[in-house]
Design a protein around this motif. Structure first.
Motif, PDB file in Angstrom:
ATOM      1  N   TRP A 291       0.858  -1.191   0.000  1.00 15.26           N
ATOM      2  CA  TRP A 291       0.000   0.000   0.000  1.00 15.26           C
ATOM      3  C   TRP A 291       0.888   1.234   0.000  1.00 15.26           C
ATOM      4  CZ3 TRP A 291      -4.804   0.889  -1.123  1.00 15.26           C
ATOM      5  CH2 TRP A 291      -5.419   2.068  -0.704  1.00 15.26           C
ATOM      6  N   VAL A 292       0.595   2.182  -0.868  1.00 10.65           N
ATOM      7  CA  VAL A 292       1.347   3.432  -0.950  1.00 10.65           C
ATOM      8  C   VAL A 292       0.408   4.550  -0.488  1.00 10.65           C
ATOM      9  CG1 VAL A 292       2.638   4.998  -2.455  1.00 10.65           C
ATOM     10  CG2 VAL A 292       2.750   2.519  -2.830  1.00 10.65           C
ATOM     11  N   PRO A 293       0.507   4.943   0.795  1.00 15.09           N
ATOM     12  CA  PRO A 293      -0.391   5.969   1.313  1.00 15.09           C
ATOM     13  C   PRO A 293      -0.022   7.376   0.843  1.00 15.09           C
ATOM     14  CG  PRO A 293       1.108   5.258   3.028  1.00 15.09           C
ATOM     15  CD  PRO A 293       1.366   4.383   1.834  1.00 15.09           C
ATOM     16  N   VAL A 294       1.240   7.598   0.591  1.00 16.51           N
ATOM     17  CA  VAL A 294       1.766   8.848   0.023  1.00 16.51           C
ATOM     18  C   VAL A 294       2.968   8.462  -0.817  1.00 16.51           C
ATOM     19  CG1 VAL A 294       0.982  10.379   1.897  1.00 16.51           C
ATOM     20  CG2 VAL A 294       3.229   9.315   2.048  1.00 16.51           C
ATOM     21  N   ALA A 295       3.376   9.361  -1.729  1.00 11.30           N
ATOM     22  CA  ALA A 295       4.464   9.033  -2.649  1.00 11.30           C
ATOM     23  C   ALA A 295       5.762   8.671  -1.937  1.00 11.30           C
ATOM     24  CB  ALA A 295       4.702  10.196  -3.613  1.00 11.30           C
ATOM     25  N   GLU A 296       5.950   9.200  -0.746  1.00 18.22           N
ATOM     26  CA  GLU A 296       7.207   9.007  -0.031  1.00 18.22           C
ATOM     27  C   GLU A 296       7.229   7.765   0.853  1.00 18.22           C
ATOM     28  OE1 GLU A 296       5.260  11.790   0.144  1.00 18.22           O
ATOM     29  OE2 GLU A 296       6.360  13.004  -1.287  1.00 18.22           O
ATOM     30  N   ALA A 297       6.160   6.978   0.871  1.00 21.28           N
ATOM     31  CA  ALA A 297       6.085   5.826   1.786  1.00 21.28           C
ATOM     32  C   ALA A 297       5.468   4.615   1.100  1.00 21.28           C
ATOM     33  CB  ALA A 297       5.263   6.195   3.017  1.00 21.28           C
ATOM     34  N   MET A 298       5.850   3.449   1.576  1.00 22.31           N
ATOM     35  CA  MET A 298       5.268   2.205   1.096  1.00 22.31           C
ATOM     36  C   MET A 298       5.136   1.262   2.278  1.00 22.31           C
ATOM     37  SD  MET A 298       6.546  -0.695  -1.683  1.00 22.31           S
ATOM     38  CE  MET A 298       7.598   0.451  -2.478  1.00 22.31           C
ATOM     39  N   ASP A 299       3.916   0.767   2.486  1.00 24.01           N
ATOM     40  CA  ASP A 299       3.671  -0.221   3.534  1.00 24.01           C
ATOM     41  C   ASP A 299       3.654  -1.593   2.879  1.00 24.01           C
ATOM     42  OD1 ASP A 299       3.283   1.842   5.405  1.00 24.01           O
ATOM     43  OD2 ASP A 299       1.154   1.976   4.906  1.00 24.01           O
TER      44      ASP A 299
ATOM     45  N   ALA B  14      -2.643  -4.640  -3.785  1.00 18.67           N
ATOM     46  CA  ALA B  14      -1.778  -3.468  -3.945  1.00 18.67           C
ATOM     47  C   ALA B  14      -2.666  -2.250  -4.166  1.00 18.67           C
ATOM     48  CB  ALA B  14      -0.818  -3.643  -5.121  1.00 18.67           C
ATOM     49  N   GLY B  15      -2.193  -1.100  -3.700  1.00 15.96           N
ATOM     50  CA  GLY B  15      -2.972   0.105  -3.908  1.00 15.96           C
ATOM     51  C   GLY B  15      -2.191   1.358  -3.616  1.00 15.96           C
ATOM     52  N   GLN B  16      -2.736   2.460  -4.085  1.00 15.30           N
ATOM     53  CA  GLN B  16      -2.083   3.750  -3.872  1.00 15.30           C
ATOM     54  C   GLN B  16      -3.130   4.849  -3.811  1.00 15.30           C
ATOM     55  OE1 GLN B  16       0.791   4.866  -6.845  1.00 15.30           O
ATOM     56  NE2 GLN B  16       1.219   6.811  -5.867  1.00 15.30           N
ATOM     57  N   LEU B  17      -2.920   5.773  -2.889  1.00 14.78           N
ATOM     58  CA  LEU B  17      -3.644   7.042  -2.863  1.00 14.78           C
ATOM     59  C   LEU B  17      -2.765   8.021  -3.630  1.00 14.78           C
ATOM     60  CD1 LEU B  17      -4.385   7.191   0.951  1.00 14.78           C
ATOM     61  CD2 LEU B  17      -6.116   7.127  -0.822  1.00 14.78           C
ATOM     62  N   THR B  18      -3.282   8.642  -4.673  1.00 17.79           N
ATOM     63  CA  THR B  18      -2.463   9.592  -5.398  1.00 17.79           C
ATOM     64  C   THR B  18      -2.412  10.923  -4.660  1.00 17.79           C
ATOM     65  OG1 THR B  18      -4.297  10.450  -6.699  1.00 17.79           O
ATOM     66  CG2 THR B  18      -3.119   8.546  -7.593  1.00 17.79           C
ATOM     67  N   LYS B  19      -1.430  11.723  -4.994  1.00 17.78           N
ATOM     68  CA  LYS B  19      -1.336  13.055  -4.386  1.00 17.78           C
ATOM     69  C   LYS B  19      -2.398  13.969  -4.988  1.00 17.78           C
ATOM     70  CE  LYS B  19       3.359  13.601  -2.849  1.00 17.78           C
ATOM     71  NZ  LYS B  19       4.525  14.473  -2.883  1.00 17.78           N
ATOM     72  N   GLN B  20      -2.720  15.009  -4.255  1.00 12.28           N
ATOM     73  CA  GLN B  20      -3.647  16.032  -4.734  1.00 12.28           C
ATOM     74  C   GLN B  20      -3.051  16.730  -5.946  1.00 12.28           C
ATOM     75  OE1 GLN B  20      -6.627  16.612  -3.492  1.00 12.28           O
ATOM     76  NE2 GLN B  20      -7.129  18.401  -4.716  1.00 12.28           N
ATOM     77  N   HIS B  21      -3.865  16.970  -6.953  1.00 13.36           N
ATOM     78  CA  HIS B  21      -3.410  17.714  -8.135  1.00 13.36           C
ATOM     79  C   HIS B  21      -3.183  19.169  -7.735  1.00 13.36           C
ATOM     80  CE1 HIS B  21      -2.862  18.824 -12.265  1.00 13.36           C
ATOM     81  NE2 HIS B  21      -3.871  19.667 -12.200  1.00 13.36           N
ATOM     82  N   ASP B  22      -2.005  19.676  -8.030  1.00 15.41           N
ATOM     83  CA  ASP B  22      -1.683  21.052  -7.615  1.00 15.41           C
ATOM     84  C   ASP B  22      -1.976  22.077  -8.680  1.00 15.41           C
ATOM     85  OD1 ASP B  22       0.329  20.639  -9.425  1.00 15.41           O
ATOM     86  OD2 ASP B  22       1.958  20.782  -7.990  1.00 15.41           O
ATOM     87  N   GLY B  23      -2.515  21.640  -9.805  1.00 12.09           N
ATOM     88  CA  GLY B  23      -2.871  22.582 -10.869  1.00 12.09           C
ATOM     89  C   GLY B  23      -1.705  22.977 -11.755  1.00 12.09           C
TER      90      GLY B  23
END
Length: 151
Positions: free
Chosen positions: A58-66, A141-150
């Motif tokens: 699981w990738v909760p944020v781009a900088e981490a992987m569980d 497997a899964g990932q939360l993507t980051k917020q789109h910053d525009g």
């Protein structure tokens, strides 16, 4: 009560307890997304635990992987004790792409709700890989993507 009735109860009661909260394993790929949202909204770590395979990533944020169910549930538990404690999740429709008969990818957009209002700045696209095992679908497997910053 007869001996055969007791045996039947011994089989049925644990199943009813497991399913009484609505967190049975899914019989469809899309059902995994539904159960994930249900576990999130109930802040139910047992619900999450039943969704993931033992070796899930699981990738909760781009900088981490569980890695592994225990680590994922621990991370989700920490989130639900802090920022996620007061959130609910709503999702848009789920797009299911079958890779094989027993593997599928799920894509949907998650909106986090706080005090009945969609919270700004924490919407996420969700990507999940699910696989079928013994007729039920599990999150592998899964990932939360980051917020789109525009940008």
């Amino acid at each position: 009560m007869t001996r055969s009735s007791l045996k039947a109860l011994a089989f049925v009661v644990p199943f009813l307890c497991l399913c009484s909260t609505g967190f049975c394993q899914s019989s469809s790929p899309q059902g995994v997304a539904d159960l994930f949202v249900k576990a999130w909204n109930a802040h139910d770590m047992k619900g999450f635990e039943r969704l993931f395979t033992h070796d899930a990533i699981w990738v909760p944020v781009a900088e981490a992987m569980d890695k592994g169910r225990a680590g994922i549930v621990k991370d989700l538990s920490e989130a639900h004790k802090t920022w996620a404690r007061t959130t609910q999740m709503k999702r848009d429709s789920v797009t299911v792409l079958r890779v094989t008969r027993d593997i599928a990818t799920l894509f949907f957009h998650a909106h986090f709700v706080v005090d009945g209002k969609v919270a700004q700045g924490i919407d996420r696209a969700m990507i999940m890989v699910v696989k079928k095992n013994s007729g039920k679908w599990f999150l592998t497997a899964g990932q939360l993507t980051k917020q789109h910053d525009g940008a």
